[in-house]
Design a protein around this motif. Sequence first.
Motif, mmCIF file in Angstrom:
data_model
loop_
_atom_site.group_PDB
_atom_site.id
_atom_site.type_symbol
_atom_site.label_atom_id
_atom_site.label_comp_id
_atom_site.label_asym_id
_atom_site.label_seq_id
_atom_site.Cartn_x
_atom_site.Cartn_y
_atom_site.Cartn_z
ATOM 1 N N ILE A 11 45.686 10.600 102.144
ATOM 2 C CA ILE A 11 46.469 11.511 101.296
ATOM 3 C C ILE A 11 45.786 12.870 101.209
ATOM 4 C CG2 ILE A 11 47.262 11.912 98.930
ATOM 5 C CD1 ILE A 11 47.625 8.766 98.795
ATOM 6 N N GLN A 12 44.478 12.858 101.094
ATOM 7 C CA GLN A 12 43.722 14.105 101.017
ATOM 8 C C GLN A 12 43.878 14.914 102.304
ATOM 9 O OE1 GLN A 12 39.683 13.241 100.005
ATOM 10 N NE2 GLN A 12 39.112 15.367 99.737
ATOM 11 N N TYR A 13 43.827 14.237 103.440
ATOM 12 C CA TYR A 13 43.902 14.957 104.708
ATOM 13 C C TYR A 13 45.316 15.445 105.016
ATOM 14 C CZ TYR A 13 43.377 16.490 109.407
ATOM 15 O OH TYR A 13 43.392 17.288 110.515
ATOM 16 N N PHE A 14 46.306 14.559 104.868
ATOM 17 C CA PHE A 14 47.681 14.901 105.261
ATOM 18 C C PHE A 14 48.501 15.482 104.115
ATOM 19 C CE2 PHE A 14 46.657 11.528 108.447
ATOM 20 C CZ PHE A 14 46.674 12.357 109.547
ATOM 21 N N GLY A 15 48.005 15.378 102.901
ATOM 22 C CA GLY A 15 48.725 15.916 101.755
ATOM 23 C C GLY A 15 49.696 14.918 101.171
ATOM 24 N N ASN A 16 49.990 15.108 99.906
ATOM 25 C CA ASN A 16 50.871 14.183 99.191
ATOM 26 C C ASN A 16 52.250 14.795 98.974
ATOM 27 O OD1 ASN A 16 51.495 11.805 97.922
ATOM 28 N ND2 ASN A 16 50.415 12.275 96.026
ATOM 29 N N ASP A 17 52.399 16.073 99.319
ATOM 30 C CA ASP A 17 53.645 16.773 99.018
ATOM 31 C C ASP A 17 54.741 16.521 100.060
ATOM 32 O OD1 ASP A 17 51.761 18.087 100.545
ATOM 33 O OD2 ASP A 17 52.587 20.074 100.154
ATOM 34 N N ASP A 18 54.379 16.135 101.282
ATOM 35 C CA ASP A 18 55.385 15.858 102.304
ATOM 36 C C ASP A 18 55.199 14.420 102.788
ATOM 37 O OD1 ASP A 18 57.164 15.778 104.401
ATOM 38 O OD2 ASP A 18 56.496 17.663 105.313
ATOM 39 N N LYS A 19 55.843 13.512 102.081
ATOM 40 C CA LYS A 19 55.698 12.083 102.349
ATOM 41 C C LYS A 19 56.106 11.739 103.779
ATOM 42 C CE LYS A 19 57.143 7.607 100.540
ATOM 43 N NZ LYS A 19 57.905 6.890 99.528
ATOM 44 N N GLU A 20 57.186 12.354 104.251
ATOM 45 C CA GLU A 20 57.686 12.058 105.595
ATOM 46 C C GLU A 20 56.673 12.468 106.669
ATOM 47 O OE1 GLU A 20 61.404 13.552 108.208
ATOM 48 O OE2 GLU A 20 61.912 12.830 106.187
ATOM 49 N N MET A 21 56.057 13.639 106.493
ATOM 50 C CA MET A 21 55.069 14.103 107.465
ATOM 51 C C MET A 21 53.844 13.192 107.473
ATOM 52 S SD MET A 21 52.106 16.013 108.322
ATOM 53 C CE MET A 21 51.561 16.787 106.830
ATOM 54 N N LEU A 22 53.388 12.786 106.294
ATOM 55 C CA LEU A 22 52.255 11.873 106.205
ATOM 56 C C LEU A 22 52.569 10.571 106.937
ATOM 57 C CD1 LEU A 22 49.973 11.140 103.243
ATOM 58 C CD2 LEU A 22 51.100 9.253 104.385
ATOM 59 N N GLN A 23 53.760 10.034 106.710
ATOM 60 C CA GLN A 23 54.145 8.784 107.368
ATOM 61 C C GLN A 23 54.209 8.960 108.884
ATOM 62 O OE1 GLN A 23 57.711 8.109 104.998
ATOM 63 N NE2 GLN A 23 56.708 6.388 103.971
ATOM 64 N N GLU A 24 54.724 10.098 109.336
ATOM 65 C CA GLU A 24 54.796 10.365 110.779
ATOM 66 C C GLU A 24 53.403 10.452 111.392
ATOM 67 O OE1 GLU A 24 57.233 13.752 111.824
ATOM 68 O OE2 GLU A 24 58.858 13.042 110.535
ATOM 69 N N MET A 25 52.482 11.115 110.713
ATOM 70 C CA MET A 25 51.124 11.265 111.240
ATOM 71 C C MET A 25 50.421 9.907 111.335
ATOM 72 S SD MET A 25 51.060 14.370 112.025
ATOM 73 C CE MET A 25 49.361 14.511 112.540
#
Length: 110
Positions: A11-25
Amino acid sequence: MYQLINPQTIIQYFGNDDKEMLQEMVQIILDTNLTDLKHLHQHYEEKDFSSIKKKCHKAKPSMSYVGAVETRKLLEKIESDLENSLPTYELLLEHIKIIDKELKHFLDNF
């Protein structure tokens, strides 16, 4: 809950504000880095240490992104002694199974 990954690091690296982007990464890490690492046996059989080194090197940042510090250390150990790294690779495979399961659990519950 988690043995090898650290959800806070993800969460710290990919951020918590764009859930879809975090899931994609995270899915990209599952589909590319972990898949590449699962299939290094052929390269060991062919003594293709250059490919082993490239794939391990490529996977190191991803292990940092998901907080798998111990797994990153295994990748570094493989890179530092390629010709004698098969036992370390066997241990890495055990880590990969756990990380695969943990990342999928993380995605299902994020």
